[in-house]
Design a protein around this motif. Structure first.
Motif, PDB file in Angstrom:
ATOM      1  N   CYS A  39     -35.548 -69.283  52.021  1.00  0.00           N
ATOM      2  CA  CYS A  39     -34.335 -68.929  51.247  1.00  0.00           C
ATOM      3  C   CYS A  39     -33.557 -67.834  51.976  1.00  0.00           C
ATOM      4  CB  CYS A  39     -34.700 -68.427  49.851  1.00  0.00           C
ATOM      5  SG  CYS A  39     -35.241 -69.725  48.767  1.00  0.00           S
ATOM      6  N   ALA A  41     -33.691 -67.048  55.154  1.00  0.00           N
ATOM      7  CA  ALA A  41     -33.159 -67.566  56.422  1.00  0.00           C
ATOM      8  C   ALA A  41     -31.901 -68.398  56.183  1.00  0.00           C
ATOM      9  CB  ALA A  41     -34.222 -68.397  57.135  1.00  0.00           C
ATOM     10  N   LEU A  42     -31.859 -69.133  55.073  1.00  0.00           N
ATOM     11  CA  LEU A  42     -30.661 -69.933  54.767  1.00  0.00           C
ATOM     12  C   LEU A  42     -29.472 -69.021  54.448  1.00  0.00           C
ATOM     13  CD1 LEU A  42     -32.074 -72.926  52.662  1.00  0.00           C
ATOM     14  CD2 LEU A  42     -31.256 -72.979  55.018  1.00  0.00           C
ATOM     15  N   PHE A  45     -28.257 -67.802  57.639  1.00  0.00           N
ATOM     16  CA  PHE A  45     -27.558 -68.905  58.318  1.00  0.00           C
ATOM     17  C   PHE A  45     -26.107 -68.988  57.815  1.00  0.00           C
ATOM     18  CE2 PHE A  45     -27.247 -73.692  59.098  1.00  0.00           C
ATOM     19  CZ  PHE A  45     -27.216 -73.575  60.472  1.00  0.00           C
ATOM     20  N   VAL A  46     -25.930 -68.843  56.497  1.00  0.00           N
ATOM     21  CA  VAL A  46     -24.578 -68.860  55.915  1.00  0.00           C
ATOM     22  C   VAL A  46     -23.787 -67.655  56.425  1.00  0.00           C
ATOM     23  CG1 VAL A  46     -23.246 -68.633  53.774  1.00  0.00           C
ATOM     24  CG2 VAL A  46     -25.207 -70.143  53.829  1.00  0.00           C
ATOM     25  N   PHE A  49     -21.634 -67.648  59.545  1.00  0.00           N
ATOM     26  CA  PHE A  49     -20.311 -68.283  59.505  1.00  0.00           C
ATOM     27  C   PHE A  49     -19.350 -67.555  58.562  1.00  0.00           C
ATOM     28  CE2 PHE A  49     -23.456 -71.621  60.311  1.00  0.00           C
ATOM     29  CZ  PHE A  49     -22.968 -72.159  61.482  1.00  0.00           C
ATOM     30  N   ILE A  57     -16.407 -61.139  60.604  1.00  0.00           N
ATOM     31  CA  ILE A  57     -17.277 -62.232  61.067  1.00  0.00           C
ATOM     32  C   ILE A  57     -18.181 -61.724  62.197  1.00  0.00           C
ATOM     33  CG2 ILE A  57     -17.310 -64.480  62.234  1.00  0.00           C
ATOM     34  CD1 ILE A  57     -14.720 -65.135  60.701  1.00  0.00           C
ATOM     35  N   LEU A  68     -32.759 -61.085  63.290  1.00  0.00           N
ATOM     36  CA  LEU A  68     -33.653 -61.993  64.021  1.00  0.00           C
ATOM     37  C   LEU A  68     -34.557 -61.221  64.981  1.00  0.00           C
ATOM     38  CD1 LEU A  68     -31.290 -65.002  64.840  1.00  0.00           C
ATOM     39  CD2 LEU A  68     -33.166 -64.955  63.216  1.00  0.00           C
ATOM     40  N   ARG A 195     -18.851 -68.300  71.086  1.00  0.00           N
ATOM     41  CA  ARG A 195     -17.505 -68.568  70.556  1.00  0.00           C
ATOM     42  C   ARG A 195     -16.818 -69.650  71.401  1.00  0.00           C
ATOM     43  NH1 ARG A 195     -15.788 -63.085  69.889  1.00  0.00           N
ATOM     44  NH2 ARG A 195     -17.506 -63.010  68.423  1.00  0.00           N
ATOM     45  N   LYS A 196     -17.030 -69.585  72.714  1.00  0.00           N
ATOM     46  CA  LYS A 196     -16.423 -70.596  73.593  1.00  0.00           C
ATOM     47  C   LYS A 196     -17.030 -71.975  73.337  1.00  0.00           C
ATOM     48  CE  LYS A 196     -14.674 -67.719  77.265  1.00  0.00           C
ATOM     49  NZ  LYS A 196     -14.840 -67.220  78.622  1.00  0.00           N
ATOM     50  N   LEU A 197     -18.298 -71.981  72.875  1.00  0.00           N
ATOM     51  CA  LEU A 197     -18.950 -73.262  72.556  1.00  0.00           C
ATOM     52  C   LEU A 197     -18.725 -73.640  71.089  1.00  0.00           C
ATOM     53  CD1 LEU A 197     -22.315 -72.761  74.474  1.00  0.00           C
ATOM     54  CD2 LEU A 197     -20.490 -74.341  75.074  1.00  0.00           C
ATOM     55  N   TYR A 198     -17.850 -72.907  70.421  1.00  0.00           N
ATOM     56  CA  TYR A 198     -17.506 -73.144  69.000  1.00  0.00           C
ATOM     57  C   TYR A 198     -18.745 -73.032  68.101  1.00  0.00           C
ATOM     58  CZ  TYR A 198     -13.199 -74.717  71.100  1.00  0.00           C
ATOM     59  OH  TYR A 198     -12.032 -74.759  71.824  1.00  0.00           O
ATOM     60  N   LEU A 199     -19.650 -72.137  68.467  1.00  0.00           N
ATOM     61  CA  LEU A 199     -20.858 -71.928  67.651  1.00  0.00           C
ATOM     62  C   LEU A 199     -20.772 -70.616  66.880  1.00  0.00           C
ATOM     63  CD1 LEU A 199     -23.572 -72.972  70.268  1.00  0.00           C
ATOM     64  CD2 LEU A 199     -22.844 -74.277  68.281  1.00  0.00           C
ATOM     65  N   ALA A 200     -19.724 -69.851  67.136  1.00  0.00           N
ATOM     66  CA  ALA A 200     -19.591 -68.557  66.445  1.00  0.00           C
ATOM     67  C   ALA A 200     -18.123 -68.264  66.139  1.00  0.00           C
ATOM     68  CB  ALA A 200     -20.158 -67.452  67.315  1.00  0.00           C
TER      69      ALA A 200
ATOM     70  N   VAL B  19     -26.292 -76.515  53.928  1.00  0.00           N
ATOM     71  CA  VAL B  19     -25.639 -75.215  54.145  1.00  0.00           C
ATOM     72  C   VAL B  19     -24.389 -75.389  55.008  1.00  0.00           C
ATOM     73  CG1 VAL B  19     -25.915 -73.030  55.387  1.00  0.00           C
ATOM     74  CG2 VAL B  19     -27.662 -73.769  53.793  1.00  0.00           C
ATOM     75  N   ARG B  27     -15.016 -72.540  54.295  1.00  0.00           N
ATOM     76  CA  ARG B  27     -14.084 -72.051  55.319  1.00  0.00           C
ATOM     77  C   ARG B  27     -13.057 -73.090  55.728  1.00  0.00           C
ATOM     78  NH1 ARG B  27     -16.239 -68.535  60.138  1.00  0.00           N
ATOM     79  NH2 ARG B  27     -14.006 -68.562  60.492  1.00  0.00           N
ATOM     80  N   PHE B  76     -37.861 -73.178  62.020  1.00  0.00           N
ATOM     81  CA  PHE B  76     -36.573 -72.947  61.369  1.00  0.00           C
ATOM     82  C   PHE B  76     -35.437 -72.986  62.399  1.00  0.00           C
ATOM     83  CE2 PHE B  76     -32.986 -70.935  59.508  1.00  0.00           C
ATOM     84  CZ  PHE B  76     -33.016 -71.389  58.196  1.00  0.00           C
ATOM     85  N   PRO B 111     -10.796 -69.959  71.600  1.00  0.00           N
ATOM     86  CA  PRO B 111     -11.858 -70.791  71.058  1.00  0.00           C
ATOM     87  C   PRO B 111     -12.638 -70.044  69.984  1.00  0.00           C
ATOM     88  CG  PRO B 111     -12.424 -70.032  73.243  1.00  0.00           C
ATOM     89  CD  PRO B 111     -11.046 -69.540  72.968  1.00  0.00           C
ATOM     90  N   LEU B 113     -14.938 -70.798  65.866  1.00  0.00           N
ATOM     91  CA  LEU B 113     -15.186 -71.695  64.730  1.00  0.00           C
ATOM     92  C   LEU B 113     -13.906 -72.110  64.010  1.00  0.00           C
ATOM     93  CD1 LEU B 113     -18.370 -70.353  62.959  1.00  0.00           C
ATOM     94  CD2 LEU B 113     -18.005 -72.638  63.844  1.00  0.00           C
ATOM     95  N   TYR B 121     -15.788 -81.108  66.422  1.00  0.00           N
ATOM     96  CA  TYR B 121     -16.504 -80.278  67.388  1.00  0.00           C
ATOM     97  C   TYR B 121     -16.299 -80.805  68.814  1.00  0.00           C
ATOM     98  CZ  TYR B 121     -20.115 -77.524  69.551  1.00  0.00           C
ATOM     99  OH  TYR B 121     -20.773 -76.647  70.368  1.00  0.00           O
ATOM    100  N   ILE B 125     -14.498 -79.058  72.098  1.00  0.00           N
ATOM    101  CA  ILE B 125     -15.189 -78.828  73.379  1.00  0.00           C
ATOM    102  C   ILE B 125     -14.396 -79.486  74.518  1.00  0.00           C
ATOM    103  CG2 ILE B 125     -17.254 -79.497  74.713  1.00  0.00           C
ATOM    104  CD1 ILE B 125     -18.021 -77.270  72.961  1.00  0.00           C
TER     105      ILE B 125
END
Lengths: 200, 135
Positions: A39, A41-42, A45-46, A49, A57, A68, A195-200, B19, B27, B76, B111, B113, B121, B125
């Motif tokens: 719970c 960790a979820l 995870f939220v 973003f 952010i 972590l 961020r460049k990989l659109y992961l953040a 999630v 968002r 996880f 770039p 989110l 996505y 990229i």
């Protein structure tokens, strides 16, 4: 003296077990190795973003890093403590009810009782997040306290194991903060790449 | 034990998919959403998370020796990563026609989110690398 206080508090809490079946079931669920950690960790995870503006952010994402790393450090410190000090579990010392004194509502863990691994990691998680986001941090401290209480209630830890785990979790968070400061600009660089990989 | 490892991974995977749909709805990240309407995203999130928890904790007795703390942590991370990859792939297929004008690229755009509000996505990229090639 400390051990006697620890034992007394343990039996105050553990004697509450076995009276109301629904509370027993609730505490057993809270005390499992999976429920509260997943719970939390979820929620983390939220949080990765979440945020109203880019500054918020980024602060949240740095808090996630801190949590972590802190959880990882807490696990390592607990493993080191376990290598040097093997405290028997309460049910090993006082036996399991009805022949013994401990109301055991869980399986019998074989690793040392002190310090509590789950308390160390959940407190490292919660305090790491608290440093970057007070509101979510307080929200996570609640389940961290609950899991500690539940572990005593179900008979697998003494209160001082939880206290020790909590202190280790808090120390690990400070350690994580230090690691992030020392390794700067590496964390900033990782965030930029993500961020460049659109992961953040 | 192998069974528990797979079950825990699947539990985390489904929860994280839920999630991610919650985040996509909250968002307004249309590029990683499976749905057109935000309410559908929220509904999916609730069902996926609640369903995963009910299945994992009710289907079998979890009060037995199982995974170590480090294993739980690693599983996880793996489950959440798999959920992100799955979400990115599936939403890229479902939303492949999303704002094709973004295919023209926007050299000034940073770039991040937020770009996933207008493109999938893989469009993002691809656009990033095209812009990089153009210098």
């Amino acid at each position: 003296m400390i051990q006697s206080a620890d034992k007394t508090i343990f039996f105050w809490i553990n004697d509450l077990a076995g009276r109301v079946p629904i509370i027993d079931r609730f505490m057993r669920l809270m005390g499992t190795d999976y429920f509260i950690p997943v719970c939390m960790a979820l929620v983390v995870f939220v949080l990765w973003f979440a945020g109203r503006d880019p500054e918020r952010i980024e602060r949240n994402q740095r808090a996630v890093w801190c949590a972590l790393i802190g959880a990882g450090l807490a696990c390592a410190i607990v493993a080191i403590c376990n290598a040097f000090h093997d405290r028997p579990r309460p049910f090993e010392m006082y036996g399991v009810y009805p022949t013994g004194q401990v109301h055991l509502l869980f399986y019998e863990p074989t690793d040392p009782s002190f310090p509590s691994n789950i308390a160390a990691t959940t407190f490292a998680f919660a305090s790491g997040i608290w440093l970057g986001n007070r509101r979510v941090g307080w929200l996570l401290l609640l389940p961290a306290f609950l899991v500690g209480f539940a572990r005593v209630f179900i008979g697998v830890h003494y209160p001082f194991d939880i206290l020790g785990g909590t202190l280790i979790g808090l120390m690990a968070t400070l350690g994580a903060l230090l690691v992030l400061r020392i390794t700067e600009p590496f964390p900033t660089w990782v965030l930029k790449v993500m961020r460049k990989l659109y992961l953040a | 034990m192998g069974n528990l490892t797979a079950e825990f991974f699947f539990f985390v995977f489904i929860s994280c998919c839920g999630v991610l749909q919650f985040v996509a709805s909250y968002r307004r990240l249309k590029g990683i959403s499976f749905f057109q309407r935000t309410i559908s995203g929220y509904l999916f999130a609730v069902l996926a998370i609640a369903g995963a928890f009910c299945w994992f904790f009710i289907a079998e007795n979890r009060h037995a020796p199982g995974l170590e703390g480090a294993e739980v942590f690693a599983l996880f991370i793996a489950g959440s990563l798999a959920a992100f990859i799955f979400t990115a792939c599936l939403s890229s297929v479902i939303k492949r026609k999303l704002h094709l004008s973004m295919e023209q690229d926007n050299p000034g755009e940073k770039p991040g989110l937020d770009s996933l509000r207008r493109m999938t996505y893989f469009q993002a990229i691809a656009g990033y690398f095209r812009n990089k090639d153009r210098g």
